[in-house]
Write a protein that holds these residues in place. Structure first.
Motif, short mmCIF file in Angstrom:
data_model
loop_
_atom_site.label_atom_id
_atom_site.label_comp_id
_atom_site.label_asym_id
_atom_site.label_seq_id
_atom_site.Cartn_x
_atom_site.Cartn_y
_atom_site.Cartn_z
N THR A 21 0.85 -1.18 0.00
CA THR A 21 0.00 0.00 0.00
C THR A 21 0.89 1.24 0.00
OG1 THR A 21 -0.02 0.13 2.41
CG2 THR A 21 -1.77 -1.19 1.36
N ARG A 37 3.41 10.07 -4.56
CA ARG A 37 2.48 10.69 -5.52
C ARG A 37 3.25 11.54 -6.53
NH1 ARG A 37 -0.87 10.87 -0.98
NH2 ARG A 37 -0.17 12.94 -0.40
N THR A 46 4.10 4.11 -12.05
CA THR A 46 2.65 4.15 -12.11
C THR A 46 2.12 2.97 -11.31
OG1 THR A 46 2.74 5.11 -14.32
CG2 THR A 46 0.64 4.16 -13.63
N ARG A 49 -3.85 0.04 -9.17
CA ARG A 49 -4.91 0.47 -8.25
C ARG A 49 -5.70 -0.75 -7.79
NH1 ARG A 49 -5.54 6.13 -7.05
NH2 ARG A 49 -4.15 7.20 -8.50
N SER A 50 -6.03 -0.76 -6.51
CA SER A 50 -6.87 -1.83 -5.98
C SER A 50 -8.29 -1.61 -6.48
CB SER A 50 -6.84 -1.81 -4.45
OG SER A 50 -7.49 -0.63 -3.97
N GLY A 53 -9.53 1.61 -5.56
CA GLY A 53 -8.85 2.78 -6.11
C GLY A 53 -7.59 3.18 -5.39
N HIS A 54 -7.15 2.37 -4.42
CA HIS A 54 -5.93 2.70 -3.67
C HIS A 54 -4.69 2.27 -4.44
CE1 HIS A 54 -8.28 3.73 -0.14
NE2 HIS A 54 -9.02 2.67 -0.40
N ARG A 55 -3.65 3.09 -4.32
CA ARG A 55 -2.39 2.77 -5.01
C ARG A 55 -1.73 1.56 -4.36
NH1 ARG A 55 -2.82 8.32 -4.71
NH2 ARG A 55 -2.44 9.47 -6.62
N ARG A 56 -1.17 0.69 -5.22
CA ARG A 56 -0.45 -0.49 -4.76
C ARG A 56 0.87 -0.55 -5.52
NH1 ARG A 56 -2.85 -3.44 -0.60
NH2 ARG A 56 -1.74 -5.20 -1.45
#
Length: 110
Positions: A21, A37, A46, A49-50, A53-56
């Motif tokens: 995460t 970010r 890049t 996204r989970s 919508g969370h960045r992984r």
């Protein structure tokens, strides 16, 4: 063809598996989510996204982010650090292709 039902342990050795995460990635790198970010905004990495919508982030992406942090910590602006890393990657790829071509030409009997 990949197995229909991959085992949970199949992803342990996959450098591209998005296992981290944003918070965990920032902790591992000793940086902030804002730094991660910014790397995305500069198109260095890049994250996937989970479903929510969370960045992984993957281990591969974390290594790139660590390199960027090294450059920024030594006084390089983040935009320049991202460009340097992109150029380093392009140079490495060009050298690899050049070496492949050299081996191909030297093994050609003609």
């Amino acid at each position: 063809m990949p197995p229909e039902n991959p085992r949970p342990t199949d992803n342990l050795d996959d450098d591209d598996y998005p296992a981290y995460t944003m918070g965990r990635a920032a902790d591992l790198l000793g940086t902030t989510p804002a730094f991660l970010r910014a790397l995305g905004e500069n198109r260095l990495i890049t994250p996937l996204r989970s479903d929510g919508g969370h960045r992984r982030y993957s281990r591969y992406q974390l290594r790139i982010a660590a390199r960027a942090r090294e450059l920024v910590d030594s006084g390089t602006q983040i935009e320049a650090a991202c460009r340097i890393i992109i150029l380093e990657d392009q140079l490495e790829e060009a050298l690899r292709i050049n070496e492949q071509q050299r081996k191909h030409v030297s093994s050609d009997p003609g």
